[in-house]
Design an enzyme around this catalytic site. Structure first.
Site, short mmCIF file in Angstrom:
data_model
loop_
_atom_site.label_atom_id
_atom_site.label_comp_id
_atom_site.label_asym_id
_atom_site.label_seq_id
_atom_site.Cartn_x
_atom_site.Cartn_y
_atom_site.Cartn_z
N GLY A 46 0.84 -1.19 0.00
CA GLY A 46 0.00 0.00 0.00
C GLY A 46 0.88 1.24 0.00
CD GLN A 51 3.31 5.84 2.58
OE1 GLN A 51 2.34 5.29 2.07
NE2 GLN A 51 4.27 5.14 3.16
CB CYS A 94 4.95 2.27 7.38
SG CYS A 94 4.51 3.76 6.49
CG LEU A 95 6.73 1.06 1.39
CD1 LEU A 95 6.30 1.35 -0.04
CD2 LEU A 95 7.83 0.00 1.41
CG HIS A 136 -0.77 1.28 7.19
ND1 HIS A 136 0.14 0.85 8.13
CD2 HIS A 136 -0.09 2.10 6.36
CE1 HIS A 136 1.32 1.40 7.87
NE2 HIS A 136 1.21 2.17 6.79
CG HIS A 140 0.16 6.88 5.24
ND1 HIS A 140 1.29 7.36 5.86
CD2 HIS A 140 0.37 5.55 5.07
CE1 HIS A 140 2.14 6.36 6.06
NE2 HIS A 140 1.60 5.25 5.60
#
Ligand code: NI
Length: 173
Positions: A46, A51, A94-95, A136, A140
């Protein structure tokens, strides 16, 4: 398609509330495509636009396993319109918080309303791991990271490890 830079904690864009897009045009579809390529390149399931440095309410998700057919979901202006009372604990990463993982408790299923890749309004009942991924990513868009959902002590421990690792990563780079 272009692979984009993923912003990492504690970059301030990750704390911002992202703006509604209202409709999906060619430019946003290109961003969706780039986000998906970035997510696949980083082995994520995701990714939310903040991000990649864009404060807009766009999310891509694909929870297909390696070797399975890709099954991308494109969500513009997604909203949770129903959450189950039942909750589930799942390990998340999470990236934007690389190398870290922690258990988070969330509603086990959610119903969302969103605009898809073509700008059509859709509803989706997300269960199991898809429910986790969707919640999630939607967080963000409101500037919330999964680490914000941990107890103070657990968050402190995770961040201590994270900061140490980020320093080492910078040295290697
Ligand atoms: Ni994330």
């Amino acid at each position: 398609m272009t692979k984009l830079k993923v912003y990492e904690y504690p970059h301030p864009i990750l704390k911002q509330k992202a703006e509604k897009v209202g409709h999906v045009d060619e430019q946003l579809r290109r961003l969706f495509d780039d986000m998906l390529e970035t997510m696949y390149a980083e082995n994520g399931c995701g990714l939310a636009a903040p991000q990649v440095g864009v404060s807009k309410r766009l999310v891509v998700v694909d929870i297909a396993h390696e070797g399975e057919e890709p099954a991308p979901l494109y969500l513009a202006d997604p909203e949770i319109i129903w959450s189950s009372e039942e909750t589930e604990v799942c390990e998340e990463g999470c990236l934007s918080v690389p190398e870290m993982r922690a258990e988070v408790e969330r509603p086990a299923s959610v119903k969302i309303r969103y605009l898809d890749y073509n700008g059509t309004e859709c509803e989706l009942l997300a269960e199991d791991f898809l429910a986790v991924a969707v919640q999630h990513e939607l967080d963000h868009l409101d500037g919330i990271l999964y680490i914000d959902k941990l107890s103070r002590l657990k968050r402190q421990m995770l961040l201590k490890k994270y900061n140490k690792l980020q320093k080492e990563r910078k040295v290697i780079r």
